[in-house]
Design an enzyme around this catalytic site. Structure first.
Site, PDB file in Angstrom:
ATOM      1  N   HIS A   1       0.827  -1.121   0.078  1.00 23.27           N
ATOM      2  CA  HIS A   1      -0.153   0.020   0.226  1.00 23.27           C
ATOM      3  C   HIS A   1       0.929   1.250  -0.017  1.00 23.27           C
ATOM      4  CE1 HIS A   1      -4.125  -1.727   0.752  1.00 23.27           C
ATOM      5  NE2 HIS A   1      -3.203  -2.872   0.790  1.00 23.27           N
TER       6      HIS A   1
ATOM      7  N   ASP B   1       3.617   9.345  -0.584  1.00 19.95           N
ATOM      8  CA  ASP B   1       2.503   8.733  -0.367  1.00 19.95           C
ATOM      9  C   ASP B   1       2.095   7.629  -1.438  1.00 19.95           C
ATOM     10  OD1 ASP B   1       0.092   8.096   1.062  1.00 19.95           O
ATOM     11  OD2 ASP B   1      -0.510  10.231   1.254  1.00 19.95           O
TER      12      ASP B   1
HETATM   13  P1  ADQ Z   1      -2.925   5.951   4.867  1.00 22.44           P
HETATM   14  O1  ADQ Z   1      -1.589   6.532   5.012  1.00 22.44           O
HETATM   15  O2  ADQ Z   1      -3.631   5.745   6.324  1.00 22.44           O
HETATM   16  O3  ADQ Z   1      -3.038   4.700   4.019  1.00 22.44           O
HETATM   17  P2  ADQ Z   1      -4.883   7.319   3.134  1.00 22.44           P
HETATM   18  O4  ADQ Z   1      -4.747   6.755   1.499  1.00 22.44           O
HETATM   19  O5  ADQ Z   1      -5.224   8.669   3.144  1.00 22.44           O
HETATM   20  O6  ADQ Z   1      -3.556   7.191   3.931  1.00 22.44           O
HETATM   21  O7  ADQ Z   1      -6.283   6.713   4.028  1.00 22.44           O
HETATM   22  C1  ADQ Z   1      -6.516   7.189   5.229  1.00 22.44           C
HETATM   23  C2  ADQ Z   1      -8.118   6.775   5.432  1.00 22.44           C
HETATM   24  O8  ADQ Z   1      -8.251   7.164   6.794  1.00 22.44           O
HETATM   25  C3  ADQ Z   1      -8.972   7.563   4.579  1.00 22.44           C
HETATM   26  O9  ADQ Z   1     -10.086   6.641   4.235  1.00 22.44           O
HETATM   27  C4  ADQ Z   1      -9.392   8.725   5.461  1.00 22.44           C
HETATM   28  O10 ADQ Z   1     -10.939   9.150   5.294  1.00 22.44           O
HETATM   29  C5  ADQ Z   1      -9.291   7.999   6.744  1.00 22.44           C
HETATM   30  N1  ADQ Z   1      -9.030   9.211   7.880  1.00 22.44           N
HETATM   31  C6  ADQ Z   1      -7.777  10.173   7.733  1.00 22.44           C
HETATM   32  N2  ADQ Z   1      -7.781  10.837   8.646  1.00 22.44           N
HETATM   33  C7  ADQ Z   1      -8.968  10.764   9.399  1.00 22.44           C
HETATM   34  C8  ADQ Z   1      -9.433  11.532  10.605  1.00 22.44           C
HETATM   35  N3  ADQ Z   1      -9.000  12.428  11.060  1.00 22.44           N
HETATM   36  N4  ADQ Z   1     -10.773  10.683  10.912  1.00 22.44           N
HETATM   37  C9  ADQ Z   1     -11.152   9.747  10.343  1.00 22.44           C
HETATM   38  N5  ADQ Z   1     -10.721   9.248   9.375  1.00 22.44           N
HETATM   39  C10 ADQ Z   1      -9.716   9.622   8.794  1.00 22.44           C
HETATM   40  C11 ADQ Z   1      -2.240   3.638   3.377  1.00 22.44           C
HETATM   41  C12 ADQ Z   1      -1.302   4.533   2.320  1.00 22.44           C
HETATM   42  C13 ADQ Z   1      -1.979   5.012   1.337  1.00 22.44           C
HETATM   43  C14 ADQ Z   1      -2.858   4.447   0.551  1.00 22.44           C
HETATM   44  C15 ADQ Z   1      -3.771   3.517   1.658  1.00 22.44           C
HETATM   45  C16 ADQ Z   1      -4.559   2.666   0.815  1.00 22.44           C
HETATM   46  O11 ADQ Z   1      -0.250   5.168   3.022  1.00 22.44           O
HETATM   47  O12 ADQ Z   1      -0.799   5.796   0.271  1.00 22.44           O
HETATM   48  O13 ADQ Z   1      -3.504   5.165  -0.300  1.00 22.44           O
HETATM   49  O14 ADQ Z   1      -2.840   2.749   2.459  1.00 22.44           O
HETATM   50  O15 ADQ Z   1      -3.991   1.773  -0.126  1.00 22.44           O
END
Ligand code: ADQ
Length: 465
Positions: free
Chosen positions: A160, A368
């Site tokens: 990921h 990311d």
């Molecule tokens: P993450 O690094 O966790 O994931 P991201 O892809 O942005 O990053 O996903 C975060 C998820 O958590 C989103 O669904 C978002 O809505 C939720 N989230 C974030 N902050 C929040 C908050 N304050 N309250 C509630 N929900 C929150 C890892 C990788 C990414 C990749 C994903 C999926 O680092 O690059 O996109 O996996 O493969």
């Protein structure tokens, strides 16, 4: 070949949604749960609990029609495998932060031990015909450990997070063993072509590997199919969330709060890969450059703390809080402060409403794998008056979302310029960009991602080895 009967999903943490259409769960959890129902398989991983001495005892339960099998880890595992190698070594290294990478041998040993423990617990549950899909950097050696126990089923791995350039990866002692482990899989999935190229560069340049006629990579006496599978959003569900009453209430609350002001939003776990310090500096530069906009904007940053047991995260939190406090102290008035910093999580349904109330979505990670917040921000917009996404070129999402304003997050001037441009953008241009972005999101959602990966895993085994 035996008929494929089940799909086994393995990840460090197991989190099936408690309710079918739960907005609390991430899109990935929803998509995986849907696949597990379809294939009648199970989800395997760590329970999230630690015990004094490892037993290997399995806990099986059904959550909303999904079978979940977990095991507890012991305290040393948690320190060495989870806080240590996964989040203290691989996470920073794979996000290009060798300055924060811990190169402790004991962490690597704990990582190998836990992967062997996972394999020993899982292998007896595997039946002929099962497909096994392993997720993320915590479990790179799992495929090899399963093979050593005689598991011959198709096994796929999806990463990921980014794959680092070879110049960075080679700073890791035992980097060869890590990459070699990936050659025990039938299919290796990465988020984007960029991470795929970095992996190929290592295999061809560092491991003395080659590319076979059918495109597979060969090294260490074995071959693997490596391919990009950009993860998508649970697009249909998320659009429904965005129109729900909960989202409306969150929208109303934020719209009232930011009345007569344009809201800029940032949402992420507090993590150094997300570029928060640079973003705050860019926002302050915007205030300096645009005195007419001071008091007309409100930057809402939702960033709950995470991984607090890892030192780099404690340091980061202290710096971010100090920086946000300093900017507010320098610019605030009796009835206005430029930054509203919130240290808590919200449900994705509430977030959908908050995104809709924001004129600008500021998503500027330094590195990311993909970034789903960028996609959620776009999917939540009001079609008749959509906001503008400002997106880092270093997020995997930038390789798909060309109609966003793409920025270099290391440059506070570029961030400030992009904010100015986004806030001034006419509705016609905002709408044109948003429609193009939505078209992309609808065509590449998380269900398509999952189906593409599973189909490629089946095909990887059917093709020549
Ligand atoms: P993450 O690094 O966790 O994931 P991201 O892809 O942005 O990053 O996903 C975060 C998820 O958590 C989103 O669904 C978002 O809505 C939720 N989230 C974030 N902050 C929040 C908050 N304050 N309250 C509630 N929900 C929150 C890892 C990788 C990414 C990749 C994903 C999926 O680092 O690059 O996109 O996996 O493969």
């Amino acid at each position: 070949m035996a008929a494929i009967s089940r799909l086994i999903v393995v990840s460090n943490r197991v989190s099936p949604p408690e309710h079918r259409k739960s907005g609390a769960a991430g899109g990935l959890a929803v998509a995986v749960a849907a696949a597990l129902r379809q294939y009648s398989g199970f989800w395997f991983g760590w329970s999230g609990q630690t015990i004094e001495t490892f037993t290997g005892e399995l806990h099986t339960r059904r959550v909303n029609d999904v079978e979940v099998v977990t095991l507890d880890l012991e305290d040393a595992d948690y320190q060495e495998y989870y806080n240590g190698y996964a989040n203290g070594t691989l996470w920073p290294l794979f996000h290009y932060r060798i300055d924060l990478t811990a190169y402790e041998r004991s962490f690597g040993e704990g990582y190998e031990r836990v992967n062997r423990r996972f394999a020993a617990a899982l292998a007896p549950l595997v039946q002929p015909g099962d497909l096994i899909w392993v997720h993320d950097y915590h479990l790179i050696p799992l495929g090899r450990a399963l093979r050593e126990l005689g598991v011959t089923n198709p096994i796929g791995f999806f990463l990921h997070i980014p794959w680092p350039a070879p110049q960075l990866l080679t700073t890791l002692p035992r980097h060869r063993q890590l990459v070699e482990a990936l050659f025990s899989y039938d299919l290796l999935g990465l988020q984007t072509d960029e991470w795929l190229s970095a992996f190929e560069a290592y295999v061809l340049g560092e491991a003395g590997g080659s590319r076979e006629a059918d495109g597979r990579l060969r090294a260490f006496g074995r071959s693997v199919r490596a391919q990009a599978f950009p993860i998508g959003l649970d697009f249909g569900d998320f659009q429904k969330f965005a129109r729900s009453r909960t989202a409306d209430r969150a929208y109303d609350r934020m719209a009232a709060h930011s009345a007569f002001r344009a809201m800029i939003i940032g949402v992420e776990r507090l993590d150094y890969s997300k570029g928060l310090e640079e973003r705050l500096a860019g926002f302050e530069k915007f205030l300096e450059d645009n005195p007419d906009m001071v008091r007309k904007v409100l930057y809402l940053q939702i960033a709950p703390t995470s991984r607090e047991e890892v030192e780099a995260y404690q340091d980061l939190r202290a710096r971010i809080w100090a920086l946000a406090g300093r900017i507010n102290a320098a610019w605030a008035d009796m009835d206005w402060a430029p930054i509203q910093y919130v240290n808590r999580t919200y449900s994705r349904v509430e977030l959908a409403g908050v995104y809709r109330a924001a004129r600008v979505g500021l998503v500027t990670p330094l590195r990311d794998g993909m970034n789903l917040v960028a996609k959620e921000y776009v999917a939540a917009q009001d079609p008749s008056d959509p906001g503008v996404l400002v997106l880092s070129r270093f997020a995997g999402a930038a390789r798909q979302m060309h109609e966003a304003l793409i920025v270099n997050p290391f440059s506070r001037e570029e961030l400030a310029d992009a904010l100015k441009r986004a806030l001034a953008m006419e509705r016609a241009e905002r709408t044109r960009r948003w429609e193009a972005l939505m078209d992309g999101l609808s065509r590449t959602d998380v269900h398509a991602w999952r189906d593409d990966f599973v189909a490629a895993l089946k095909a990887a085994r059917d093709g020549p080895a």
